[in-house]
Design a protein around this motif. Structure first.
Motif, short mmCIF file in Angstrom:
data_model
loop_
_atom_site.label_atom_id
_atom_site.label_comp_id
_atom_site.label_asym_id
_atom_site.label_seq_id
_atom_site.Cartn_x
_atom_site.Cartn_y
_atom_site.Cartn_z
N ILE A 26 0.83 -1.21 0.00
CA ILE A 26 0.00 0.00 0.00
C ILE A 26 0.87 1.26 0.00
O ILE A 26 0.68 2.17 -0.82
CB ILE A 26 -0.94 -0.01 1.22
CG1 ILE A 26 -1.92 -1.18 1.12
CG2 ILE A 26 -1.70 1.31 1.33
CD1 ILE A 26 -2.78 -1.37 2.35
N SER A 27 1.82 1.34 0.92
CA SER A 27 2.62 2.56 1.06
C SER A 27 3.54 2.79 -0.14
O SER A 27 3.65 3.92 -0.63
CB SER A 27 3.44 2.52 2.35
OG SER A 27 4.24 1.36 2.40
N ILE A 28 4.17 1.73 -0.65
CA ILE A 28 5.01 1.87 -1.85
C ILE A 28 4.15 2.21 -3.05
O ILE A 28 4.54 3.00 -3.93
CB ILE A 28 5.82 0.58 -2.10
CG1 ILE A 28 6.89 0.41 -1.02
CG2 ILE A 28 6.47 0.59 -3.47
CD1 ILE A 28 7.66 -0.90 -1.12
N GLY A 29 2.94 1.62 -3.12
CA GLY A 29 2.03 1.92 -4.22
C GLY A 29 1.69 3.39 -4.30
O GLY A 29 1.77 4.01 -5.37
N PHE A 30 1.35 3.99 -3.17
CA PHE A 30 1.05 5.42 -3.17
C PHE A 30 2.29 6.24 -3.49
O PHE A 30 2.22 7.24 -4.20
CB PHE A 30 0.47 5.84 -1.82
CG PHE A 30 -1.00 5.56 -1.67
CD1 PHE A 30 -1.92 6.15 -2.53
CD2 PHE A 30 -1.47 4.72 -0.68
CE1 PHE A 30 -3.28 5.91 -2.39
CE2 PHE A 30 -2.83 4.47 -0.54
CZ PHE A 30 -3.74 5.06 -1.41
N ALA A 31 3.44 5.84 -2.93
CA ALA A 31 4.67 6.62 -3.12
C ALA A 31 5.07 6.71 -4.59
O ALA A 31 5.52 7.75 -5.07
CB ALA A 31 5.81 6.02 -2.30
N TYR A 32 4.90 5.62 -5.34
CA TYR A 32 5.30 5.61 -6.74
C TYR A 32 4.18 6.04 -7.68
O TYR A 32 4.41 6.73 -8.67
CB TYR A 32 5.77 4.20 -7.14
CG TYR A 32 7.21 3.92 -6.80
CD1 TYR A 32 8.23 4.67 -7.36
CD2 TYR A 32 7.55 2.91 -5.92
CE1 TYR A 32 9.55 4.42 -7.04
CE2 TYR A 32 8.86 2.65 -5.60
CZ TYR A 32 9.86 3.41 -6.17
OH TYR A 32 11.17 3.17 -5.85
N CYS A 186 -2.24 5.39 4.27
CA CYS A 186 -0.84 5.07 4.54
C CYS A 186 -0.60 4.90 6.03
O CYS A 186 0.28 4.13 6.44
CB CYS A 186 0.07 6.16 3.98
SG CYS A 186 0.05 6.30 2.18
N CYS A 187 -1.35 5.62 6.86
CA CYS A 187 -1.22 5.46 8.31
C CYS A 187 -1.62 4.05 8.73
O CYS A 187 -1.00 3.46 9.62
CB CYS A 187 -2.09 6.49 9.03
SG CYS A 187 -1.67 8.21 8.65
N VAL A 188 -2.67 3.51 8.10
CA VAL A 188 -3.10 2.15 8.40
C VAL A 188 -2.02 1.15 7.98
O VAL A 188 -1.72 0.19 8.70
CB VAL A 188 -4.44 1.84 7.70
CG1 VAL A 188 -4.91 0.43 8.04
CG2 VAL A 188 -5.49 2.86 8.08
N ALA A 189 -1.43 1.39 6.81
CA ALA A 189 -0.36 0.50 6.34
C ALA A 189 0.83 0.53 7.30
O ALA A 189 1.43 -0.51 7.60
CB ALA A 189 0.08 0.91 4.93
#
Length: 504
Positions: A26-32, A186-189
Motif C-alpha cells: 500500500i505505502s510503496i504503491g502510493f509513493a510511486y 498510509c497510516c493504516v499501512a
C-alpha cells in the motif's frame, strides 16, 4: 536475561512478514503511483492558471525529487524510531499536503503543497517500507520485494480512472480533497509494520547498559589506585575516544564508507543517469494522447493498461530474479531491463494512433515493472542487508537531482519544438546509455571480485603468509601482557563500545 538475549534474530521469511509485505504494498504503491496518477489533472490545471508544459511539469518533478531527496532524512528517522511511526507520520503529511492544495490560488502554492509537503510524506512512506522487507525476508526477499513493488501498478491502475471520475464530478479542487483523505490509508499501512525482535532488543540493551555501568565503576576504581603520572595519558585517551564516538555515531546513521564500495558507486552512477529519462514518459503519456486527438477517458485508460502489465511484470520479475540461474548475476538482468525500457521510448514516436499507443503502453509497462522490481533488490545484493538502510538513503539523495530535472527538460523540449517525439527520444537515449554503462561496469566488477577472491584463497593456502600472521598474533598477545592488568578494563570498554556501535 534469557540465554538467547545476545543472539541476533534472523529474518523469519514468512509469518507476519507477509502482512508487512501487504502494508508495504500500500505505502510503496502510493509513493510511486501518486505522482504519475496526478498527471490526469495537469491539462486542466495548466488551463486554469495559464502556465506552460514545463511549468506544470515541475509539480510532479518537485514531488518525485522530494520523495527521493528526503531519503537520508527518512533513513535516519527509521534508524532512530523504527519504520512504524515514520510511515504513520508520512501518511499524515500526505493528507495535509493534498487538502491544502485544494485551496491553492497559484502554481507556486501547488509546488509547495503538492510538491514539497506531499512529496516529503511519500518519502516517509517509501524508505521504511523497503527497509523493513529486508528485515523480515532473506531467502524469499526478491519475491517479497516484487510483490511489494507491485503496489505501484495496482495503485496507478486504480488512480488513473478514479482521478478522471473525480475531476468530472468534483473538479480538481474537490478531487484533491478526496485524494488527501485517501492518502491517510498510509497510516493504516504503517500500523502493520510491527518491529521485529523488539523484546529481545530491549533485554539486550538493558544487559549492555548494566555491563557498561559496572565496567565504568571498575575503571574509576583502578584509576584512583594508579599514580598521578598515569592519569594524564588516560585522560587524553578518553578525550580521543569521545571524538571517535561522535564520528561513529554520525556514521551509524549514514555509512559514508559506502563511497569506497566499487559496486555501490557503479550502481549510483548508472541510476543517476537512468532517472534523467525514467519518469518523464509516464508524466506526459496522457497529455500526449490528448494532444493527438484521443478523448480524456481513453487517454487515462492508457495509464491503466500500463499499470495492469506492470502489475503482472513485477512479481514475475521477482520470481525470475530469485531463480538459481539469475540471482548470482542479477546485475546483468537489471542492466538489460533499463536498456529495454529505453528502447521502448525510442520506438514510441512511431505510434501515431490509439492502437500504437496501446502497444507502446504494454511494452512500457513490462519494461517499467522489470526495472522497479529489481531497483532495490540489486542494491541490497551489492551492499548487504546491514548497510542497506544507509545505502538507500545515499542513493536517493543523489538521484533526486536528475529526477527533478527529467520532466521539466521534457516539457521544455515539447514547448520548443511543439512535438512530443523529441521528449521520448531523449528519454530513450539516456536510458539505453545507462543500461549499457551498467552492463559493462558490472562485468568489470564481477571480474574484479573473482580475481580478489582468487587472491584471498591463494593467500590462505600459502604457508608463509599463515606463519607470518601467527607470529604477528603472538607478538600482539605478548605486548598486551606487557601492558599490565591496569589498562585491561579500559580496553574491554573500548571493544565493547565499538561492537555496540557496529551492531554486533
Amino acid at each position: 536475561p534469557p540465554a538467547n538475549a545476545g543472539r541476533a534474530l534472523g529474518p523469519p521469511d514468512g509469518g507476519w512478514g507477509w502482512v508487512v509485505v501487504f502494508g508495504a504494498f500500500i505505502s510503496i504503491g502510493f509513493a510511486y503511483a501518486f505522482p504519475k496518477g496526478i498527471a490526469i489533472f495537469f491539462k486542466e490545471i495548466q488551463d486554469f492558471f495559464g502556465t506552460s508544459y514545463s511549468e506544470i511539469a515541475w509539480v510532479s518533478s518537485i514531488m518525485l525529487a522530494t520523495t527521493y531527496g528526503a531519503g537520508p532524512i527518512s533513513s535516519i528517522l527509521v534508524n532512530r524510531y523504527g519504520s512504524r511511526p515514520v510511515v504513520i507520520f508520512g501518511g499524515l503529511l500526505c493528507g495535509i499536503g493534498m487538502v491544502s492544495a485544494a485551496f491553492c490560488t497559484s502554481i507556486l502554492q501547488l509546488y509547495i503543497c503538492v510538491g514539497f509537503i506531499t512529496g516529503f510524506g511519500l518519502a516517509l512512506n517509501l524508505q521504511p517500507s523497503v527497509i523493513i522487507i529486508g528485515k523480515y525476508f532473506l531467502k524469499r526477499r526478491p519475491i517479497a520485494n516484487g510483490l511489494a513493488m507491485a503496489g505501484s501498478p495496482v495503485m496507478l491502475c486504480t488512480l488513473a480512472p478514479l482521478n478522471q471520475f473525480l475531476f468530472d464530478n468534483f473538479g480538481w479542487r474537490g478531487s484533491f480533497l478526496i485524494l488527501g483523505a485517501i492518502l491517510l490509508n498510509c497510516c493504516v499501512a504503517g500500523a502493520l509494520f510491527r518491529p521485529i525482535g523488539a523484546a529481545t532488543a530491549s533485554v539486550k540493551t538493558q544487559a549492555i547498559k548494566e555491563g557498561k555501568d559496572a565496567l565504568k565503576e571498575q575503571v574509576t576504581k583502578d584509576a584512583m589506585e594508579m599514580s598521578s603520572p598515569m592519569n594524564v595519558p588516560m585522560e587524553t585517551k578518553t578525550e580521543e575516544e569521545g571524538g571517535k564516538d561522535c564520528c561513529e555515531k554520525i556514521n551509524q546513521y549514514l555509512d559514508f564508507s559506502l563511497f569506497k564500495h566499487r559496486g555501490f558507486l557503479i550502481y549510483l552512477i548508472g541510476n543517476v543517469l537512468m532517472f534523467l529519462g525514467f519518469f518523464a514518459p509516464i508524466v506526459f503519456l496522457a497529455p500526449y494522447a490528448k494532444h493527438i486527438g484521443i478523448d480524456e477517458y481513453s487517454a487515462a485508460f492508457l495509464l491503466s493498461i500500463l499499470a495492469i502489465v506492470d502489475m503482472i511484470a513485477r512479481p514475475t520479475t521477482g520470481i525470475i530474479a530469485n531463480s538459481k540461474w539469475v540471482r548470482p548475476r542479477i546485475q546483468y538482468f537489471f542492466s538489460f531491463s533499463i536498456a529495454f525500457n529505453g528502447a521502448c521510448h525510442l520506438l514510441c514516436p512511431l505510434a501515431s494512433d490509439y492502437t500504437g499507443l496501446v502497444v507502446y503502453s504494454i511494452f512500457f509497462g513490462l519494461a517499467f515493472g522489470m526495472v522497479c522490481a529489481m531497483l532495490f533488490e540489486t542494491l541490497m545484493d551489492l551492499v548487504g542487508a546491514a548497510r542497506f538502510t544507509s545505502a538507500v538513503g545515499l542513493v536517493t539523495i543523489a538521484e533526486c537531482c536528475t529526477i527533478l530535472l527529467g520532466p521539466p527538460i521534457g516539457g521544455t523540449l515539447i514547448d520548443t519544438f511543439g512535438d512530443y517525439k523529441y521528449m521520448f527520444i531523449k528519454c530513450g537515449a539516456v536510458m539505453v546509455l545507462a543500461g549499457t554503462f551498467l552492463f559493462i561496469m558490472n562485468y568489470y566488477n564481477y571480474c574484479m571480485l573473482a580475481k580478489e577472491e582468487k587472491e584471498r584463497k591463494a593467500k590462505e593456502e600459502d604457508p608463509k603468509s599463515v606463519r607470518t600472521e601467527n607470529e604477528g598474533r603472538n607478538n600482539w598477545n605478548k605486548e598486551t601482557v606487557q601492558d599490565g592488568p591496569e589498562l585491561e578494563p579500559l580496553r574491554e570498554e573500548q571493544e565493547g563500545l565499538k561492537k555496540e556501535v557496529n551492531g554486533t
